[in-house]
Design an enzyme around this catalytic site. Structure first.
Site, PDB file in Angstrom:
ATOM      1  N   TYR A 157       0.837  -1.202   0.000  1.00  0.00           N
ATOM      2  CA  TYR A 157       0.000   0.000   0.000  1.00  0.00           C
ATOM      3  C   TYR A 157       0.874   1.256   0.000  1.00  0.00           C
ATOM      4  CZ  TYR A 157      -3.410   3.494   1.552  1.00  0.00           C
ATOM      5  OH  TYR A 157      -4.205   4.619   1.656  1.00  0.00           O
ATOM      6  N   LYS A 161       1.204   4.235  -2.904  1.00  0.00           N
ATOM      7  CA  LYS A 161       0.859   5.635  -2.656  1.00  0.00           C
ATOM      8  C   LYS A 161       2.058   6.561  -2.875  1.00  0.00           C
ATOM      9  CE  LYS A 161      -3.484   5.067  -1.736  1.00  0.00           C
ATOM     10  NZ  LYS A 161      -4.538   5.656  -2.575  1.00  0.00           N
TER      11      LYS A 161
END
Length: 267
Positions: A157, A161
């Site tokens: 994740y 990002k």
């Protein structure tokens, strides 16, 4: 019905931050195209009903942002139904917690396919439409606090990002000549349905649900204890910065990733 301020397309808008952004832009005077996965049609319809009550035009365009053809068709459908595209908010994203050693290639690819590839495709096809229109535009992506600070159990994740920040800067450099600004927002802890899986029965973050080892839990506790603003954020807090970035007043801001996290990340 008043003349719209513009036409905005928001991905992942069936709930949470995406829903908050869609409603805020509708209140600002934008006509809105709503997107999420096909299995969220019922929730999208509820958001659409709220937007209609605000006196704005709205359309629902289910699509999977991981799929090149579907993203292109999503943009084309928004243009056909509402008459153009002025603001693209690439908000759709997924989150999985796992240690680096336990993260599988399948998990890594799934997270990147939604968060990074999906954002890339939204940027690409929105930019193509905006350039064709010749009136500039606003492209806005969803990074994260996890895209500014490395967190344990957050490798796929967090990396996805961070990738959105790089993509945003490159897109800003290339698209500025067309009057298109490209920026991102980086939420911290926001109370959304996605965050519910991390909560205990009292509504507090249950770190034991996320981190198997006490060292990681201790690191996160120390970080959160030093947050200047103590309460959790709301989707409306993210919607407010998107509202500004989508406005004419933000014409001189591009290539930025703006933190909305209560002061955890300061730069």
């Amino acid at each position: 019905m008043s003349i719209p301020k513009g036409i905005a397309l928001i991905t992942g808008s069936a709930q949470g931050i995406g829903r908050g952004i869609a409603l805020r832009l509708a209140r600002d005077g934008f006509d809105v195209a709503l997107n999420d996965l096909p299995n969220k049609d019922a929730k999208l319809d509820l958001v659409a009903t709220e937007i209609k009550s605000l006196g704005r035009r709205v359309c629902v365009i289910p699509a999977d942002v991981r799929v090149d053809r579907e993203v292109k068709e999503m943009v084309d459908n928004a243009v056909t139904k509402l008459g153009g595209l002025d603001v693209m908010v690439a908000n759709a994203g997924v989150l999985t917690f796992a240690s680096l050693l336990s993260t599988t290639v399948e998990t890594w690819d799934r997270i990147f396919s939604v968060n990074a590839r999906g954002t890339f495709l939204c940027y690409k096809y929105a930019a193509m439409q905006m350039i064709e229109q010749g009136r500039g535009g606003r492209i806005i992506g969803a990074s994260s606090l996890g895209g500014k600070i490395g967190f344990p159990y957050n490798s796929s994740y967090g990396a996805s990002k961070f990738a959105i920040r790089g993509l945003t800067q490159v897109a800003a450099l290339e698209l500025g000549q067309h009057g298109i600004t490209v920026n991102a927002y980086a939420p911290g802890g926001i109370e959304t349905p996605m965050a519910e899986s991390m909560m205990d029965e009292s509504g507090n973050v249950d770190l034991a649900k996320i981190f198997d080892d006490p060292v990681s839990r201790k690191w996160v506790v120390a970080l959160l204890e030093n947050v200047p603003i103590k309460h959790a954020g709301q989707p409306e807090d993210i919607a407010s910065i998107v509202s500004y970035l989508a406005s004419k007043e933000a014409h001189f801001i591009t290539g930025q990733c703006i933190s909305v996290d209560g002061g955890i990340s300061m730069n």
